[in-house]
Design a protein around this motif. Structure first.
Motif, short mmCIF file in Angstrom:
data_model
loop_
_atom_site.label_atom_id
_atom_site.label_comp_id
_atom_site.label_asym_id
_atom_site.label_seq_id
_atom_site.Cartn_x
_atom_site.Cartn_y
_atom_site.Cartn_z
N VAL A 119 0.76 -29.76 -50.68
CA VAL A 119 2.00 -29.22 -50.12
C VAL A 119 2.72 -30.32 -49.32
O VAL A 119 3.93 -30.53 -49.47
CB VAL A 119 1.72 -28.01 -49.20
CG1 VAL A 119 3.02 -27.55 -48.52
CG2 VAL A 119 1.10 -26.87 -49.98
N SER A 129 -0.83 -22.23 -42.04
CA SER A 129 -2.09 -21.96 -42.74
C SER A 129 -2.85 -20.75 -42.20
O SER A 129 -4.06 -20.66 -42.41
CB SER A 129 -2.98 -23.20 -42.66
OG SER A 129 -2.31 -24.32 -43.18
N ALA A 131 -4.62 -38.88 -38.42
CA ALA A 131 -4.69 -37.75 -37.49
C ALA A 131 -5.82 -36.84 -37.95
O ALA A 131 -6.11 -36.76 -39.14
CB ALA A 131 -3.37 -36.98 -37.47
N SER A 170 6.19 -23.80 -51.94
CA SER A 170 5.71 -23.70 -50.56
C SER A 170 6.27 -24.86 -49.73
O SER A 170 6.67 -24.68 -48.57
CB SER A 170 4.18 -23.76 -50.52
OG SER A 170 3.62 -22.83 -51.41
N GLY A 184 -4.43 -25.11 -55.59
CA GLY A 184 -4.00 -25.92 -54.45
C GLY A 184 -5.03 -27.01 -54.17
O GLY A 184 -5.95 -27.23 -54.95
N LEU A 200 4.78 -18.73 -49.99
CA LEU A 200 5.63 -19.88 -50.35
C LEU A 200 6.52 -20.30 -49.18
O LEU A 200 7.74 -20.43 -49.31
CB LEU A 200 6.47 -19.54 -51.61
CG LEU A 200 5.64 -19.13 -52.84
CD1 LEU A 200 6.55 -18.76 -54.00
CD2 LEU A 200 4.67 -20.21 -53.27
N GLY A 201 5.87 -20.50 -48.04
CA GLY A 201 6.54 -21.05 -46.87
C GLY A 201 7.76 -20.26 -46.41
O GLY A 201 8.71 -20.83 -45.87
N SER A 240 -6.37 -25.71 -49.18
CA SER A 240 -6.01 -24.36 -49.65
C SER A 240 -7.25 -23.61 -50.08
O SER A 240 -7.44 -22.43 -49.76
CB SER A 240 -5.04 -24.46 -50.84
OG SER A 240 -3.77 -24.82 -50.42
N VAL A 294 -7.04 -32.87 -36.96
CA VAL A 294 -6.83 -31.68 -36.11
C VAL A 294 -8.13 -31.24 -35.44
O VAL A 294 -8.10 -30.41 -34.53
CB VAL A 294 -6.21 -30.49 -36.89
CG1 VAL A 294 -4.78 -30.76 -37.29
CG2 VAL A 294 -7.06 -30.09 -38.09
N LEU A 343 0.43 -28.84 -41.80
CA LEU A 343 0.24 -28.29 -43.15
C LEU A 343 -1.24 -28.32 -43.52
O LEU A 343 -1.64 -28.75 -44.59
CB LEU A 343 1.10 -29.07 -44.14
CG LEU A 343 2.60 -29.07 -43.78
CD1 LEU A 343 3.37 -30.05 -44.64
CD2 LEU A 343 3.19 -27.67 -43.88
N VAL A 344 -2.06 -27.89 -42.57
CA VAL A 344 -3.51 -27.76 -42.75
C VAL A 344 -3.94 -26.80 -41.64
O VAL A 344 -3.26 -26.69 -40.61
CB VAL A 344 -4.20 -29.14 -42.63
CG1 VAL A 344 -4.05 -29.74 -41.24
CG2 VAL A 344 -5.68 -29.06 -43.01
N LYS A 345 -5.06 -26.11 -41.84
CA LYS A 345 -5.50 -25.13 -40.83
C LYS A 345 -5.85 -25.84 -39.51
O LYS A 345 -6.72 -26.73 -39.49
CB LYS A 345 -6.70 -24.36 -41.38
CG LYS A 345 -7.33 -23.41 -40.40
CD LYS A 345 -6.55 -22.14 -40.25
CE LYS A 345 -7.26 -21.19 -39.31
NZ LYS A 345 -6.34 -20.27 -38.65
N1 LIG Z 1 2.25 -20.80 -46.13
C1 LIG Z 1 2.27 -21.20 -47.39
O1 LIG Z 1 3.20 -20.92 -48.13
C2 LIG Z 1 1.18 -22.04 -47.94
C3 LIG Z 1 1.22 -22.37 -49.30
C4 LIG Z 1 0.28 -23.25 -49.80
C5 LIG Z 1 -0.72 -23.75 -48.96
N2 LIG Z 1 -0.74 -23.37 -47.66
C6 LIG Z 1 -1.73 -23.95 -46.75
O2 LIG Z 1 -1.34 -25.32 -46.57
C7 LIG Z 1 -2.51 -26.10 -46.33
C8 LIG Z 1 -2.50 -27.32 -47.23
O3 LIG Z 1 -2.73 -26.94 -48.55
P1 LIG Z 1 -2.83 -28.05 -49.70
O4 LIG Z 1 -2.99 -27.32 -50.98
O5 LIG Z 1 -1.71 -29.02 -49.54
O6 LIG Z 1 -4.20 -28.76 -49.31
P2 LIG Z 1 -4.64 -30.29 -49.52
O7 LIG Z 1 -4.03 -30.86 -50.74
O8 LIG Z 1 -6.13 -30.30 -49.38
O9 LIG Z 1 -3.99 -31.05 -48.29
C9 LIG Z 1 -4.56 -31.04 -47.02
C10 LIG Z 1 -3.90 -32.11 -46.18
O10 LIG Z 1 -4.39 -32.03 -44.86
C11 LIG Z 1 -5.08 -33.23 -44.51
N3 LIG Z 1 -6.23 -32.82 -43.72
C12 LIG Z 1 -7.35 -32.17 -44.11
N4 LIG Z 1 -8.17 -31.98 -43.07
C13 LIG Z 1 -7.56 -32.52 -42.00
C14 LIG Z 1 -7.90 -32.65 -40.63
N5 LIG Z 1 -9.07 -32.20 -40.14
N6 LIG Z 1 -7.02 -33.25 -39.80
C15 LIG Z 1 -5.83 -33.73 -40.25
N7 LIG Z 1 -5.45 -33.65 -41.55
C16 LIG Z 1 -6.32 -33.05 -42.40
C17 LIG Z 1 -5.43 -33.88 -45.84
O11 LIG Z 1 -5.55 -35.29 -45.73
P3 LIG Z 1 -6.99 -35.95 -45.37
O12 LIG Z 1 -7.99 -35.32 -46.28
O13 LIG Z 1 -6.75 -37.41 -45.57
O14 LIG Z 1 -7.25 -35.62 -43.93
C18 LIG Z 1 -4.19 -33.51 -46.65
O15 LIG Z 1 -3.11 -34.34 -46.29
C19 LIG Z 1 -3.68 -25.16 -46.50
O16 LIG Z 1 -4.10 -24.74 -45.21
C20 LIG Z 1 -3.12 -24.00 -47.29
O17 LIG Z 1 -3.79 -22.78 -47.09
C21 LIG Z 1 0.18 -22.53 -47.13
#
Ligand SMILES: NC(=O)c1ccc[n+]([C@@H]2O[C@H](COP(=O)([O-])OP(=O)(O)OC[C@H]3O[C@@H](n4cnc5c(N)ncnc54)[C@H](OP(=O)(O)O)[C@@H]3O)[C@@H](O)[C@H]2O)c1
Length: 327
Positions: free
Chosen positions: A8, A95, A51, A275, A157, A124-125, A161, A53, A72-74
């Motif tokens: 995302v 998240s 960074a 999203s 995702g 979707l945001g 995700s 979290v 954009l991460v939990k």
């Molecule tokens: N509200 C919505 O519409 C919606 C839609 C889709 C997804 N989401 C949520 O958005 C989030 C991201 O989804 P995604 O599919 O993009 O996942 P993803 O591809 O795994 O991306 C996660 C991102 O967060 C970083 N990250 C992971 N752990 C971290 C930590 N402890 N501290 C800082 N950065 C960290 C990762 O980089 P590194 O691994 O290098 O740290 C990566 O940049 C999820 O929580 C998902 O549930 C929400």
């Protein structure tokens, strides 16, 4: 953008860059090389930083300052929201399922004048909620709102995700729905709904505990509201239909006749892209770059900040295909 290098995040950064060529963006994640690669691809005034979290100081360089904390991460330990409040800058929480917003609400209650906090754990945001409210504007009264999202079966995702969906399964997999005016945690058959996708093919959706239900229940007088997600075999859908968002709002027109208004919002990419558009639209609004002045301290949902018509127009501008029908 913490998580700016993810599925995302990278798409949200690209969308923001298209909308605002001069906006400084910092891509942050634990893996510096991955963040740097995304920053290079996004271009313009984009930097990369590490960074985490999980760390109280987010692992950011001492003295680093940002105009917003888009997460954009939990944010499992609430470190990102704490940092936004400490710096007095906007925060997006992307998240959190509807059952998980307690800590964010408590941070706002404890320090209500520190920062704007946008709850954006919506389908979707926020795209679905804003599209629903745009339809609702043409009805005198709203009876029911049904949101359906159809994705490819292999579109799970990124790892973050997947971890969120696994957590939802561990906590019982129930989904909050409004049914005949009563809040219900749906499971089993009650959590299943059949609906037609944007190509008219019936899909079987399963209810998810996303934030749209509470936003829409507070914004309309609908008695039934739910969000369902369906997975389909990619070989069975038309080209360009990787993600279909189906928003149906039923109610009465001004002249009293019953009507069902529907948006089909379709994108050729994984659901991360629509999203990401939602996240980009929310970010530009919080910063006062579009649709109004910078947002002051408070606790917000997307519909408290973003004009529904503007959101739908922005989605189209970014490349989503939008069709509106009435039955
Ligand atoms: N509200 C919505 O519409 C919606 C839609 C889709 C997804 N989401 C949520 O958005 C989030 C991201 O989804 P995604 O599919 O993009 O996942 P993803 O591809 O795994 O991306 C996660 C991102 O967060 C970083 N990250 C992971 N752990 C971290 C930590 N402890 N501290 C800082 N950065 C960290 C990762 O980089 P590194 O691994 O290098 O740290 C990566 O940049 C999820 O929580 C998902 O549930 C929400």
């Amino acid at each position: 953008m913490i998580g700016g290098s993810g599925h995302v995040g990278a798409r949200a950064a690209r969308a923001l860059r298209r909308l605002h060529p001069d906006l400084p963006i910092a891509i942050a994640g634990r893996d510096a090389r991955r963040a740097a690669a995304v920053a290079a691809e996004v271009g313009g005034p984009t930097t990369a930083t590490t960074a985490d979290v999980g760390r109280g100081d987010l692992g950011l360089e001492r003295g680093a300052s940002f105009s917003a904390v888009v997460t954009l991460v939990k944010d499992e330990a609430s470190n990102a929201v704490k940092r936004a409040q400490a710096d007095g800058v906007p925060h997006i929480a992307f998240s959190d399922f509807v059952s998980e917003i307690g800590p964010l609400v408590a941070h706002h209650v404890a320090r209500p004048t520190r920062a704007p906090i946008l709850l954006l754990g919506h389908t979707l945001g926020g795209a679905a909620t804003l599209a629903a409210l745009h339809l609702a504007q043409d009805l005198r009264s709203v009876d029911a709102i049904a949101i359906g999202c159809v994705v490819d079966a292999d579109d799970r995702g990124g790892p973050a995700s997947q971890a969120d969906f696994e957590r939802n399964e561990q906590i019982g997999q129930a989904a909050l729905v409004l049914q005949d005016g009563r809040w219900t945690w749906a499971r089993g058959d009650a959590a299943t709904r059949r609906f037609a996708d944007a190509e008219g093919v019936e899909q079987v959706g399963h209810a998810l505990p996303l934030m749209d239900v509470v936003s829409l229940a507070a914004a309309t007088d609908a008695l039934s509201i739910r969000v369902d997600m369906a997975a389909r075999d990619a070989s069975t859908r038309g080209a360009g239909h990787a993600t279909d968002l189906v928003v149906e709002v039923s109610g009465r027109l001004d002249d009293g006749t019953a009507a069902r208004l529907r948006y089909d919002i379709v994108d050729a990419d994984s659901y991360a892209r629509l999203s990401a558009y939602g996240a980009a639209i929310a970010t530009e609004r919080l910063l006062g770059l579009e649709g109004g002045p910078p947002v002051g301290p408070g606790l917000y949902h997307p519909e408290s900040l973003i004009d529904p018509a503007r959101a739908v127009a922005r989605l189209e501008e970014l490349g989503a295909r939008v069709r509106r029908t009435r039955s």
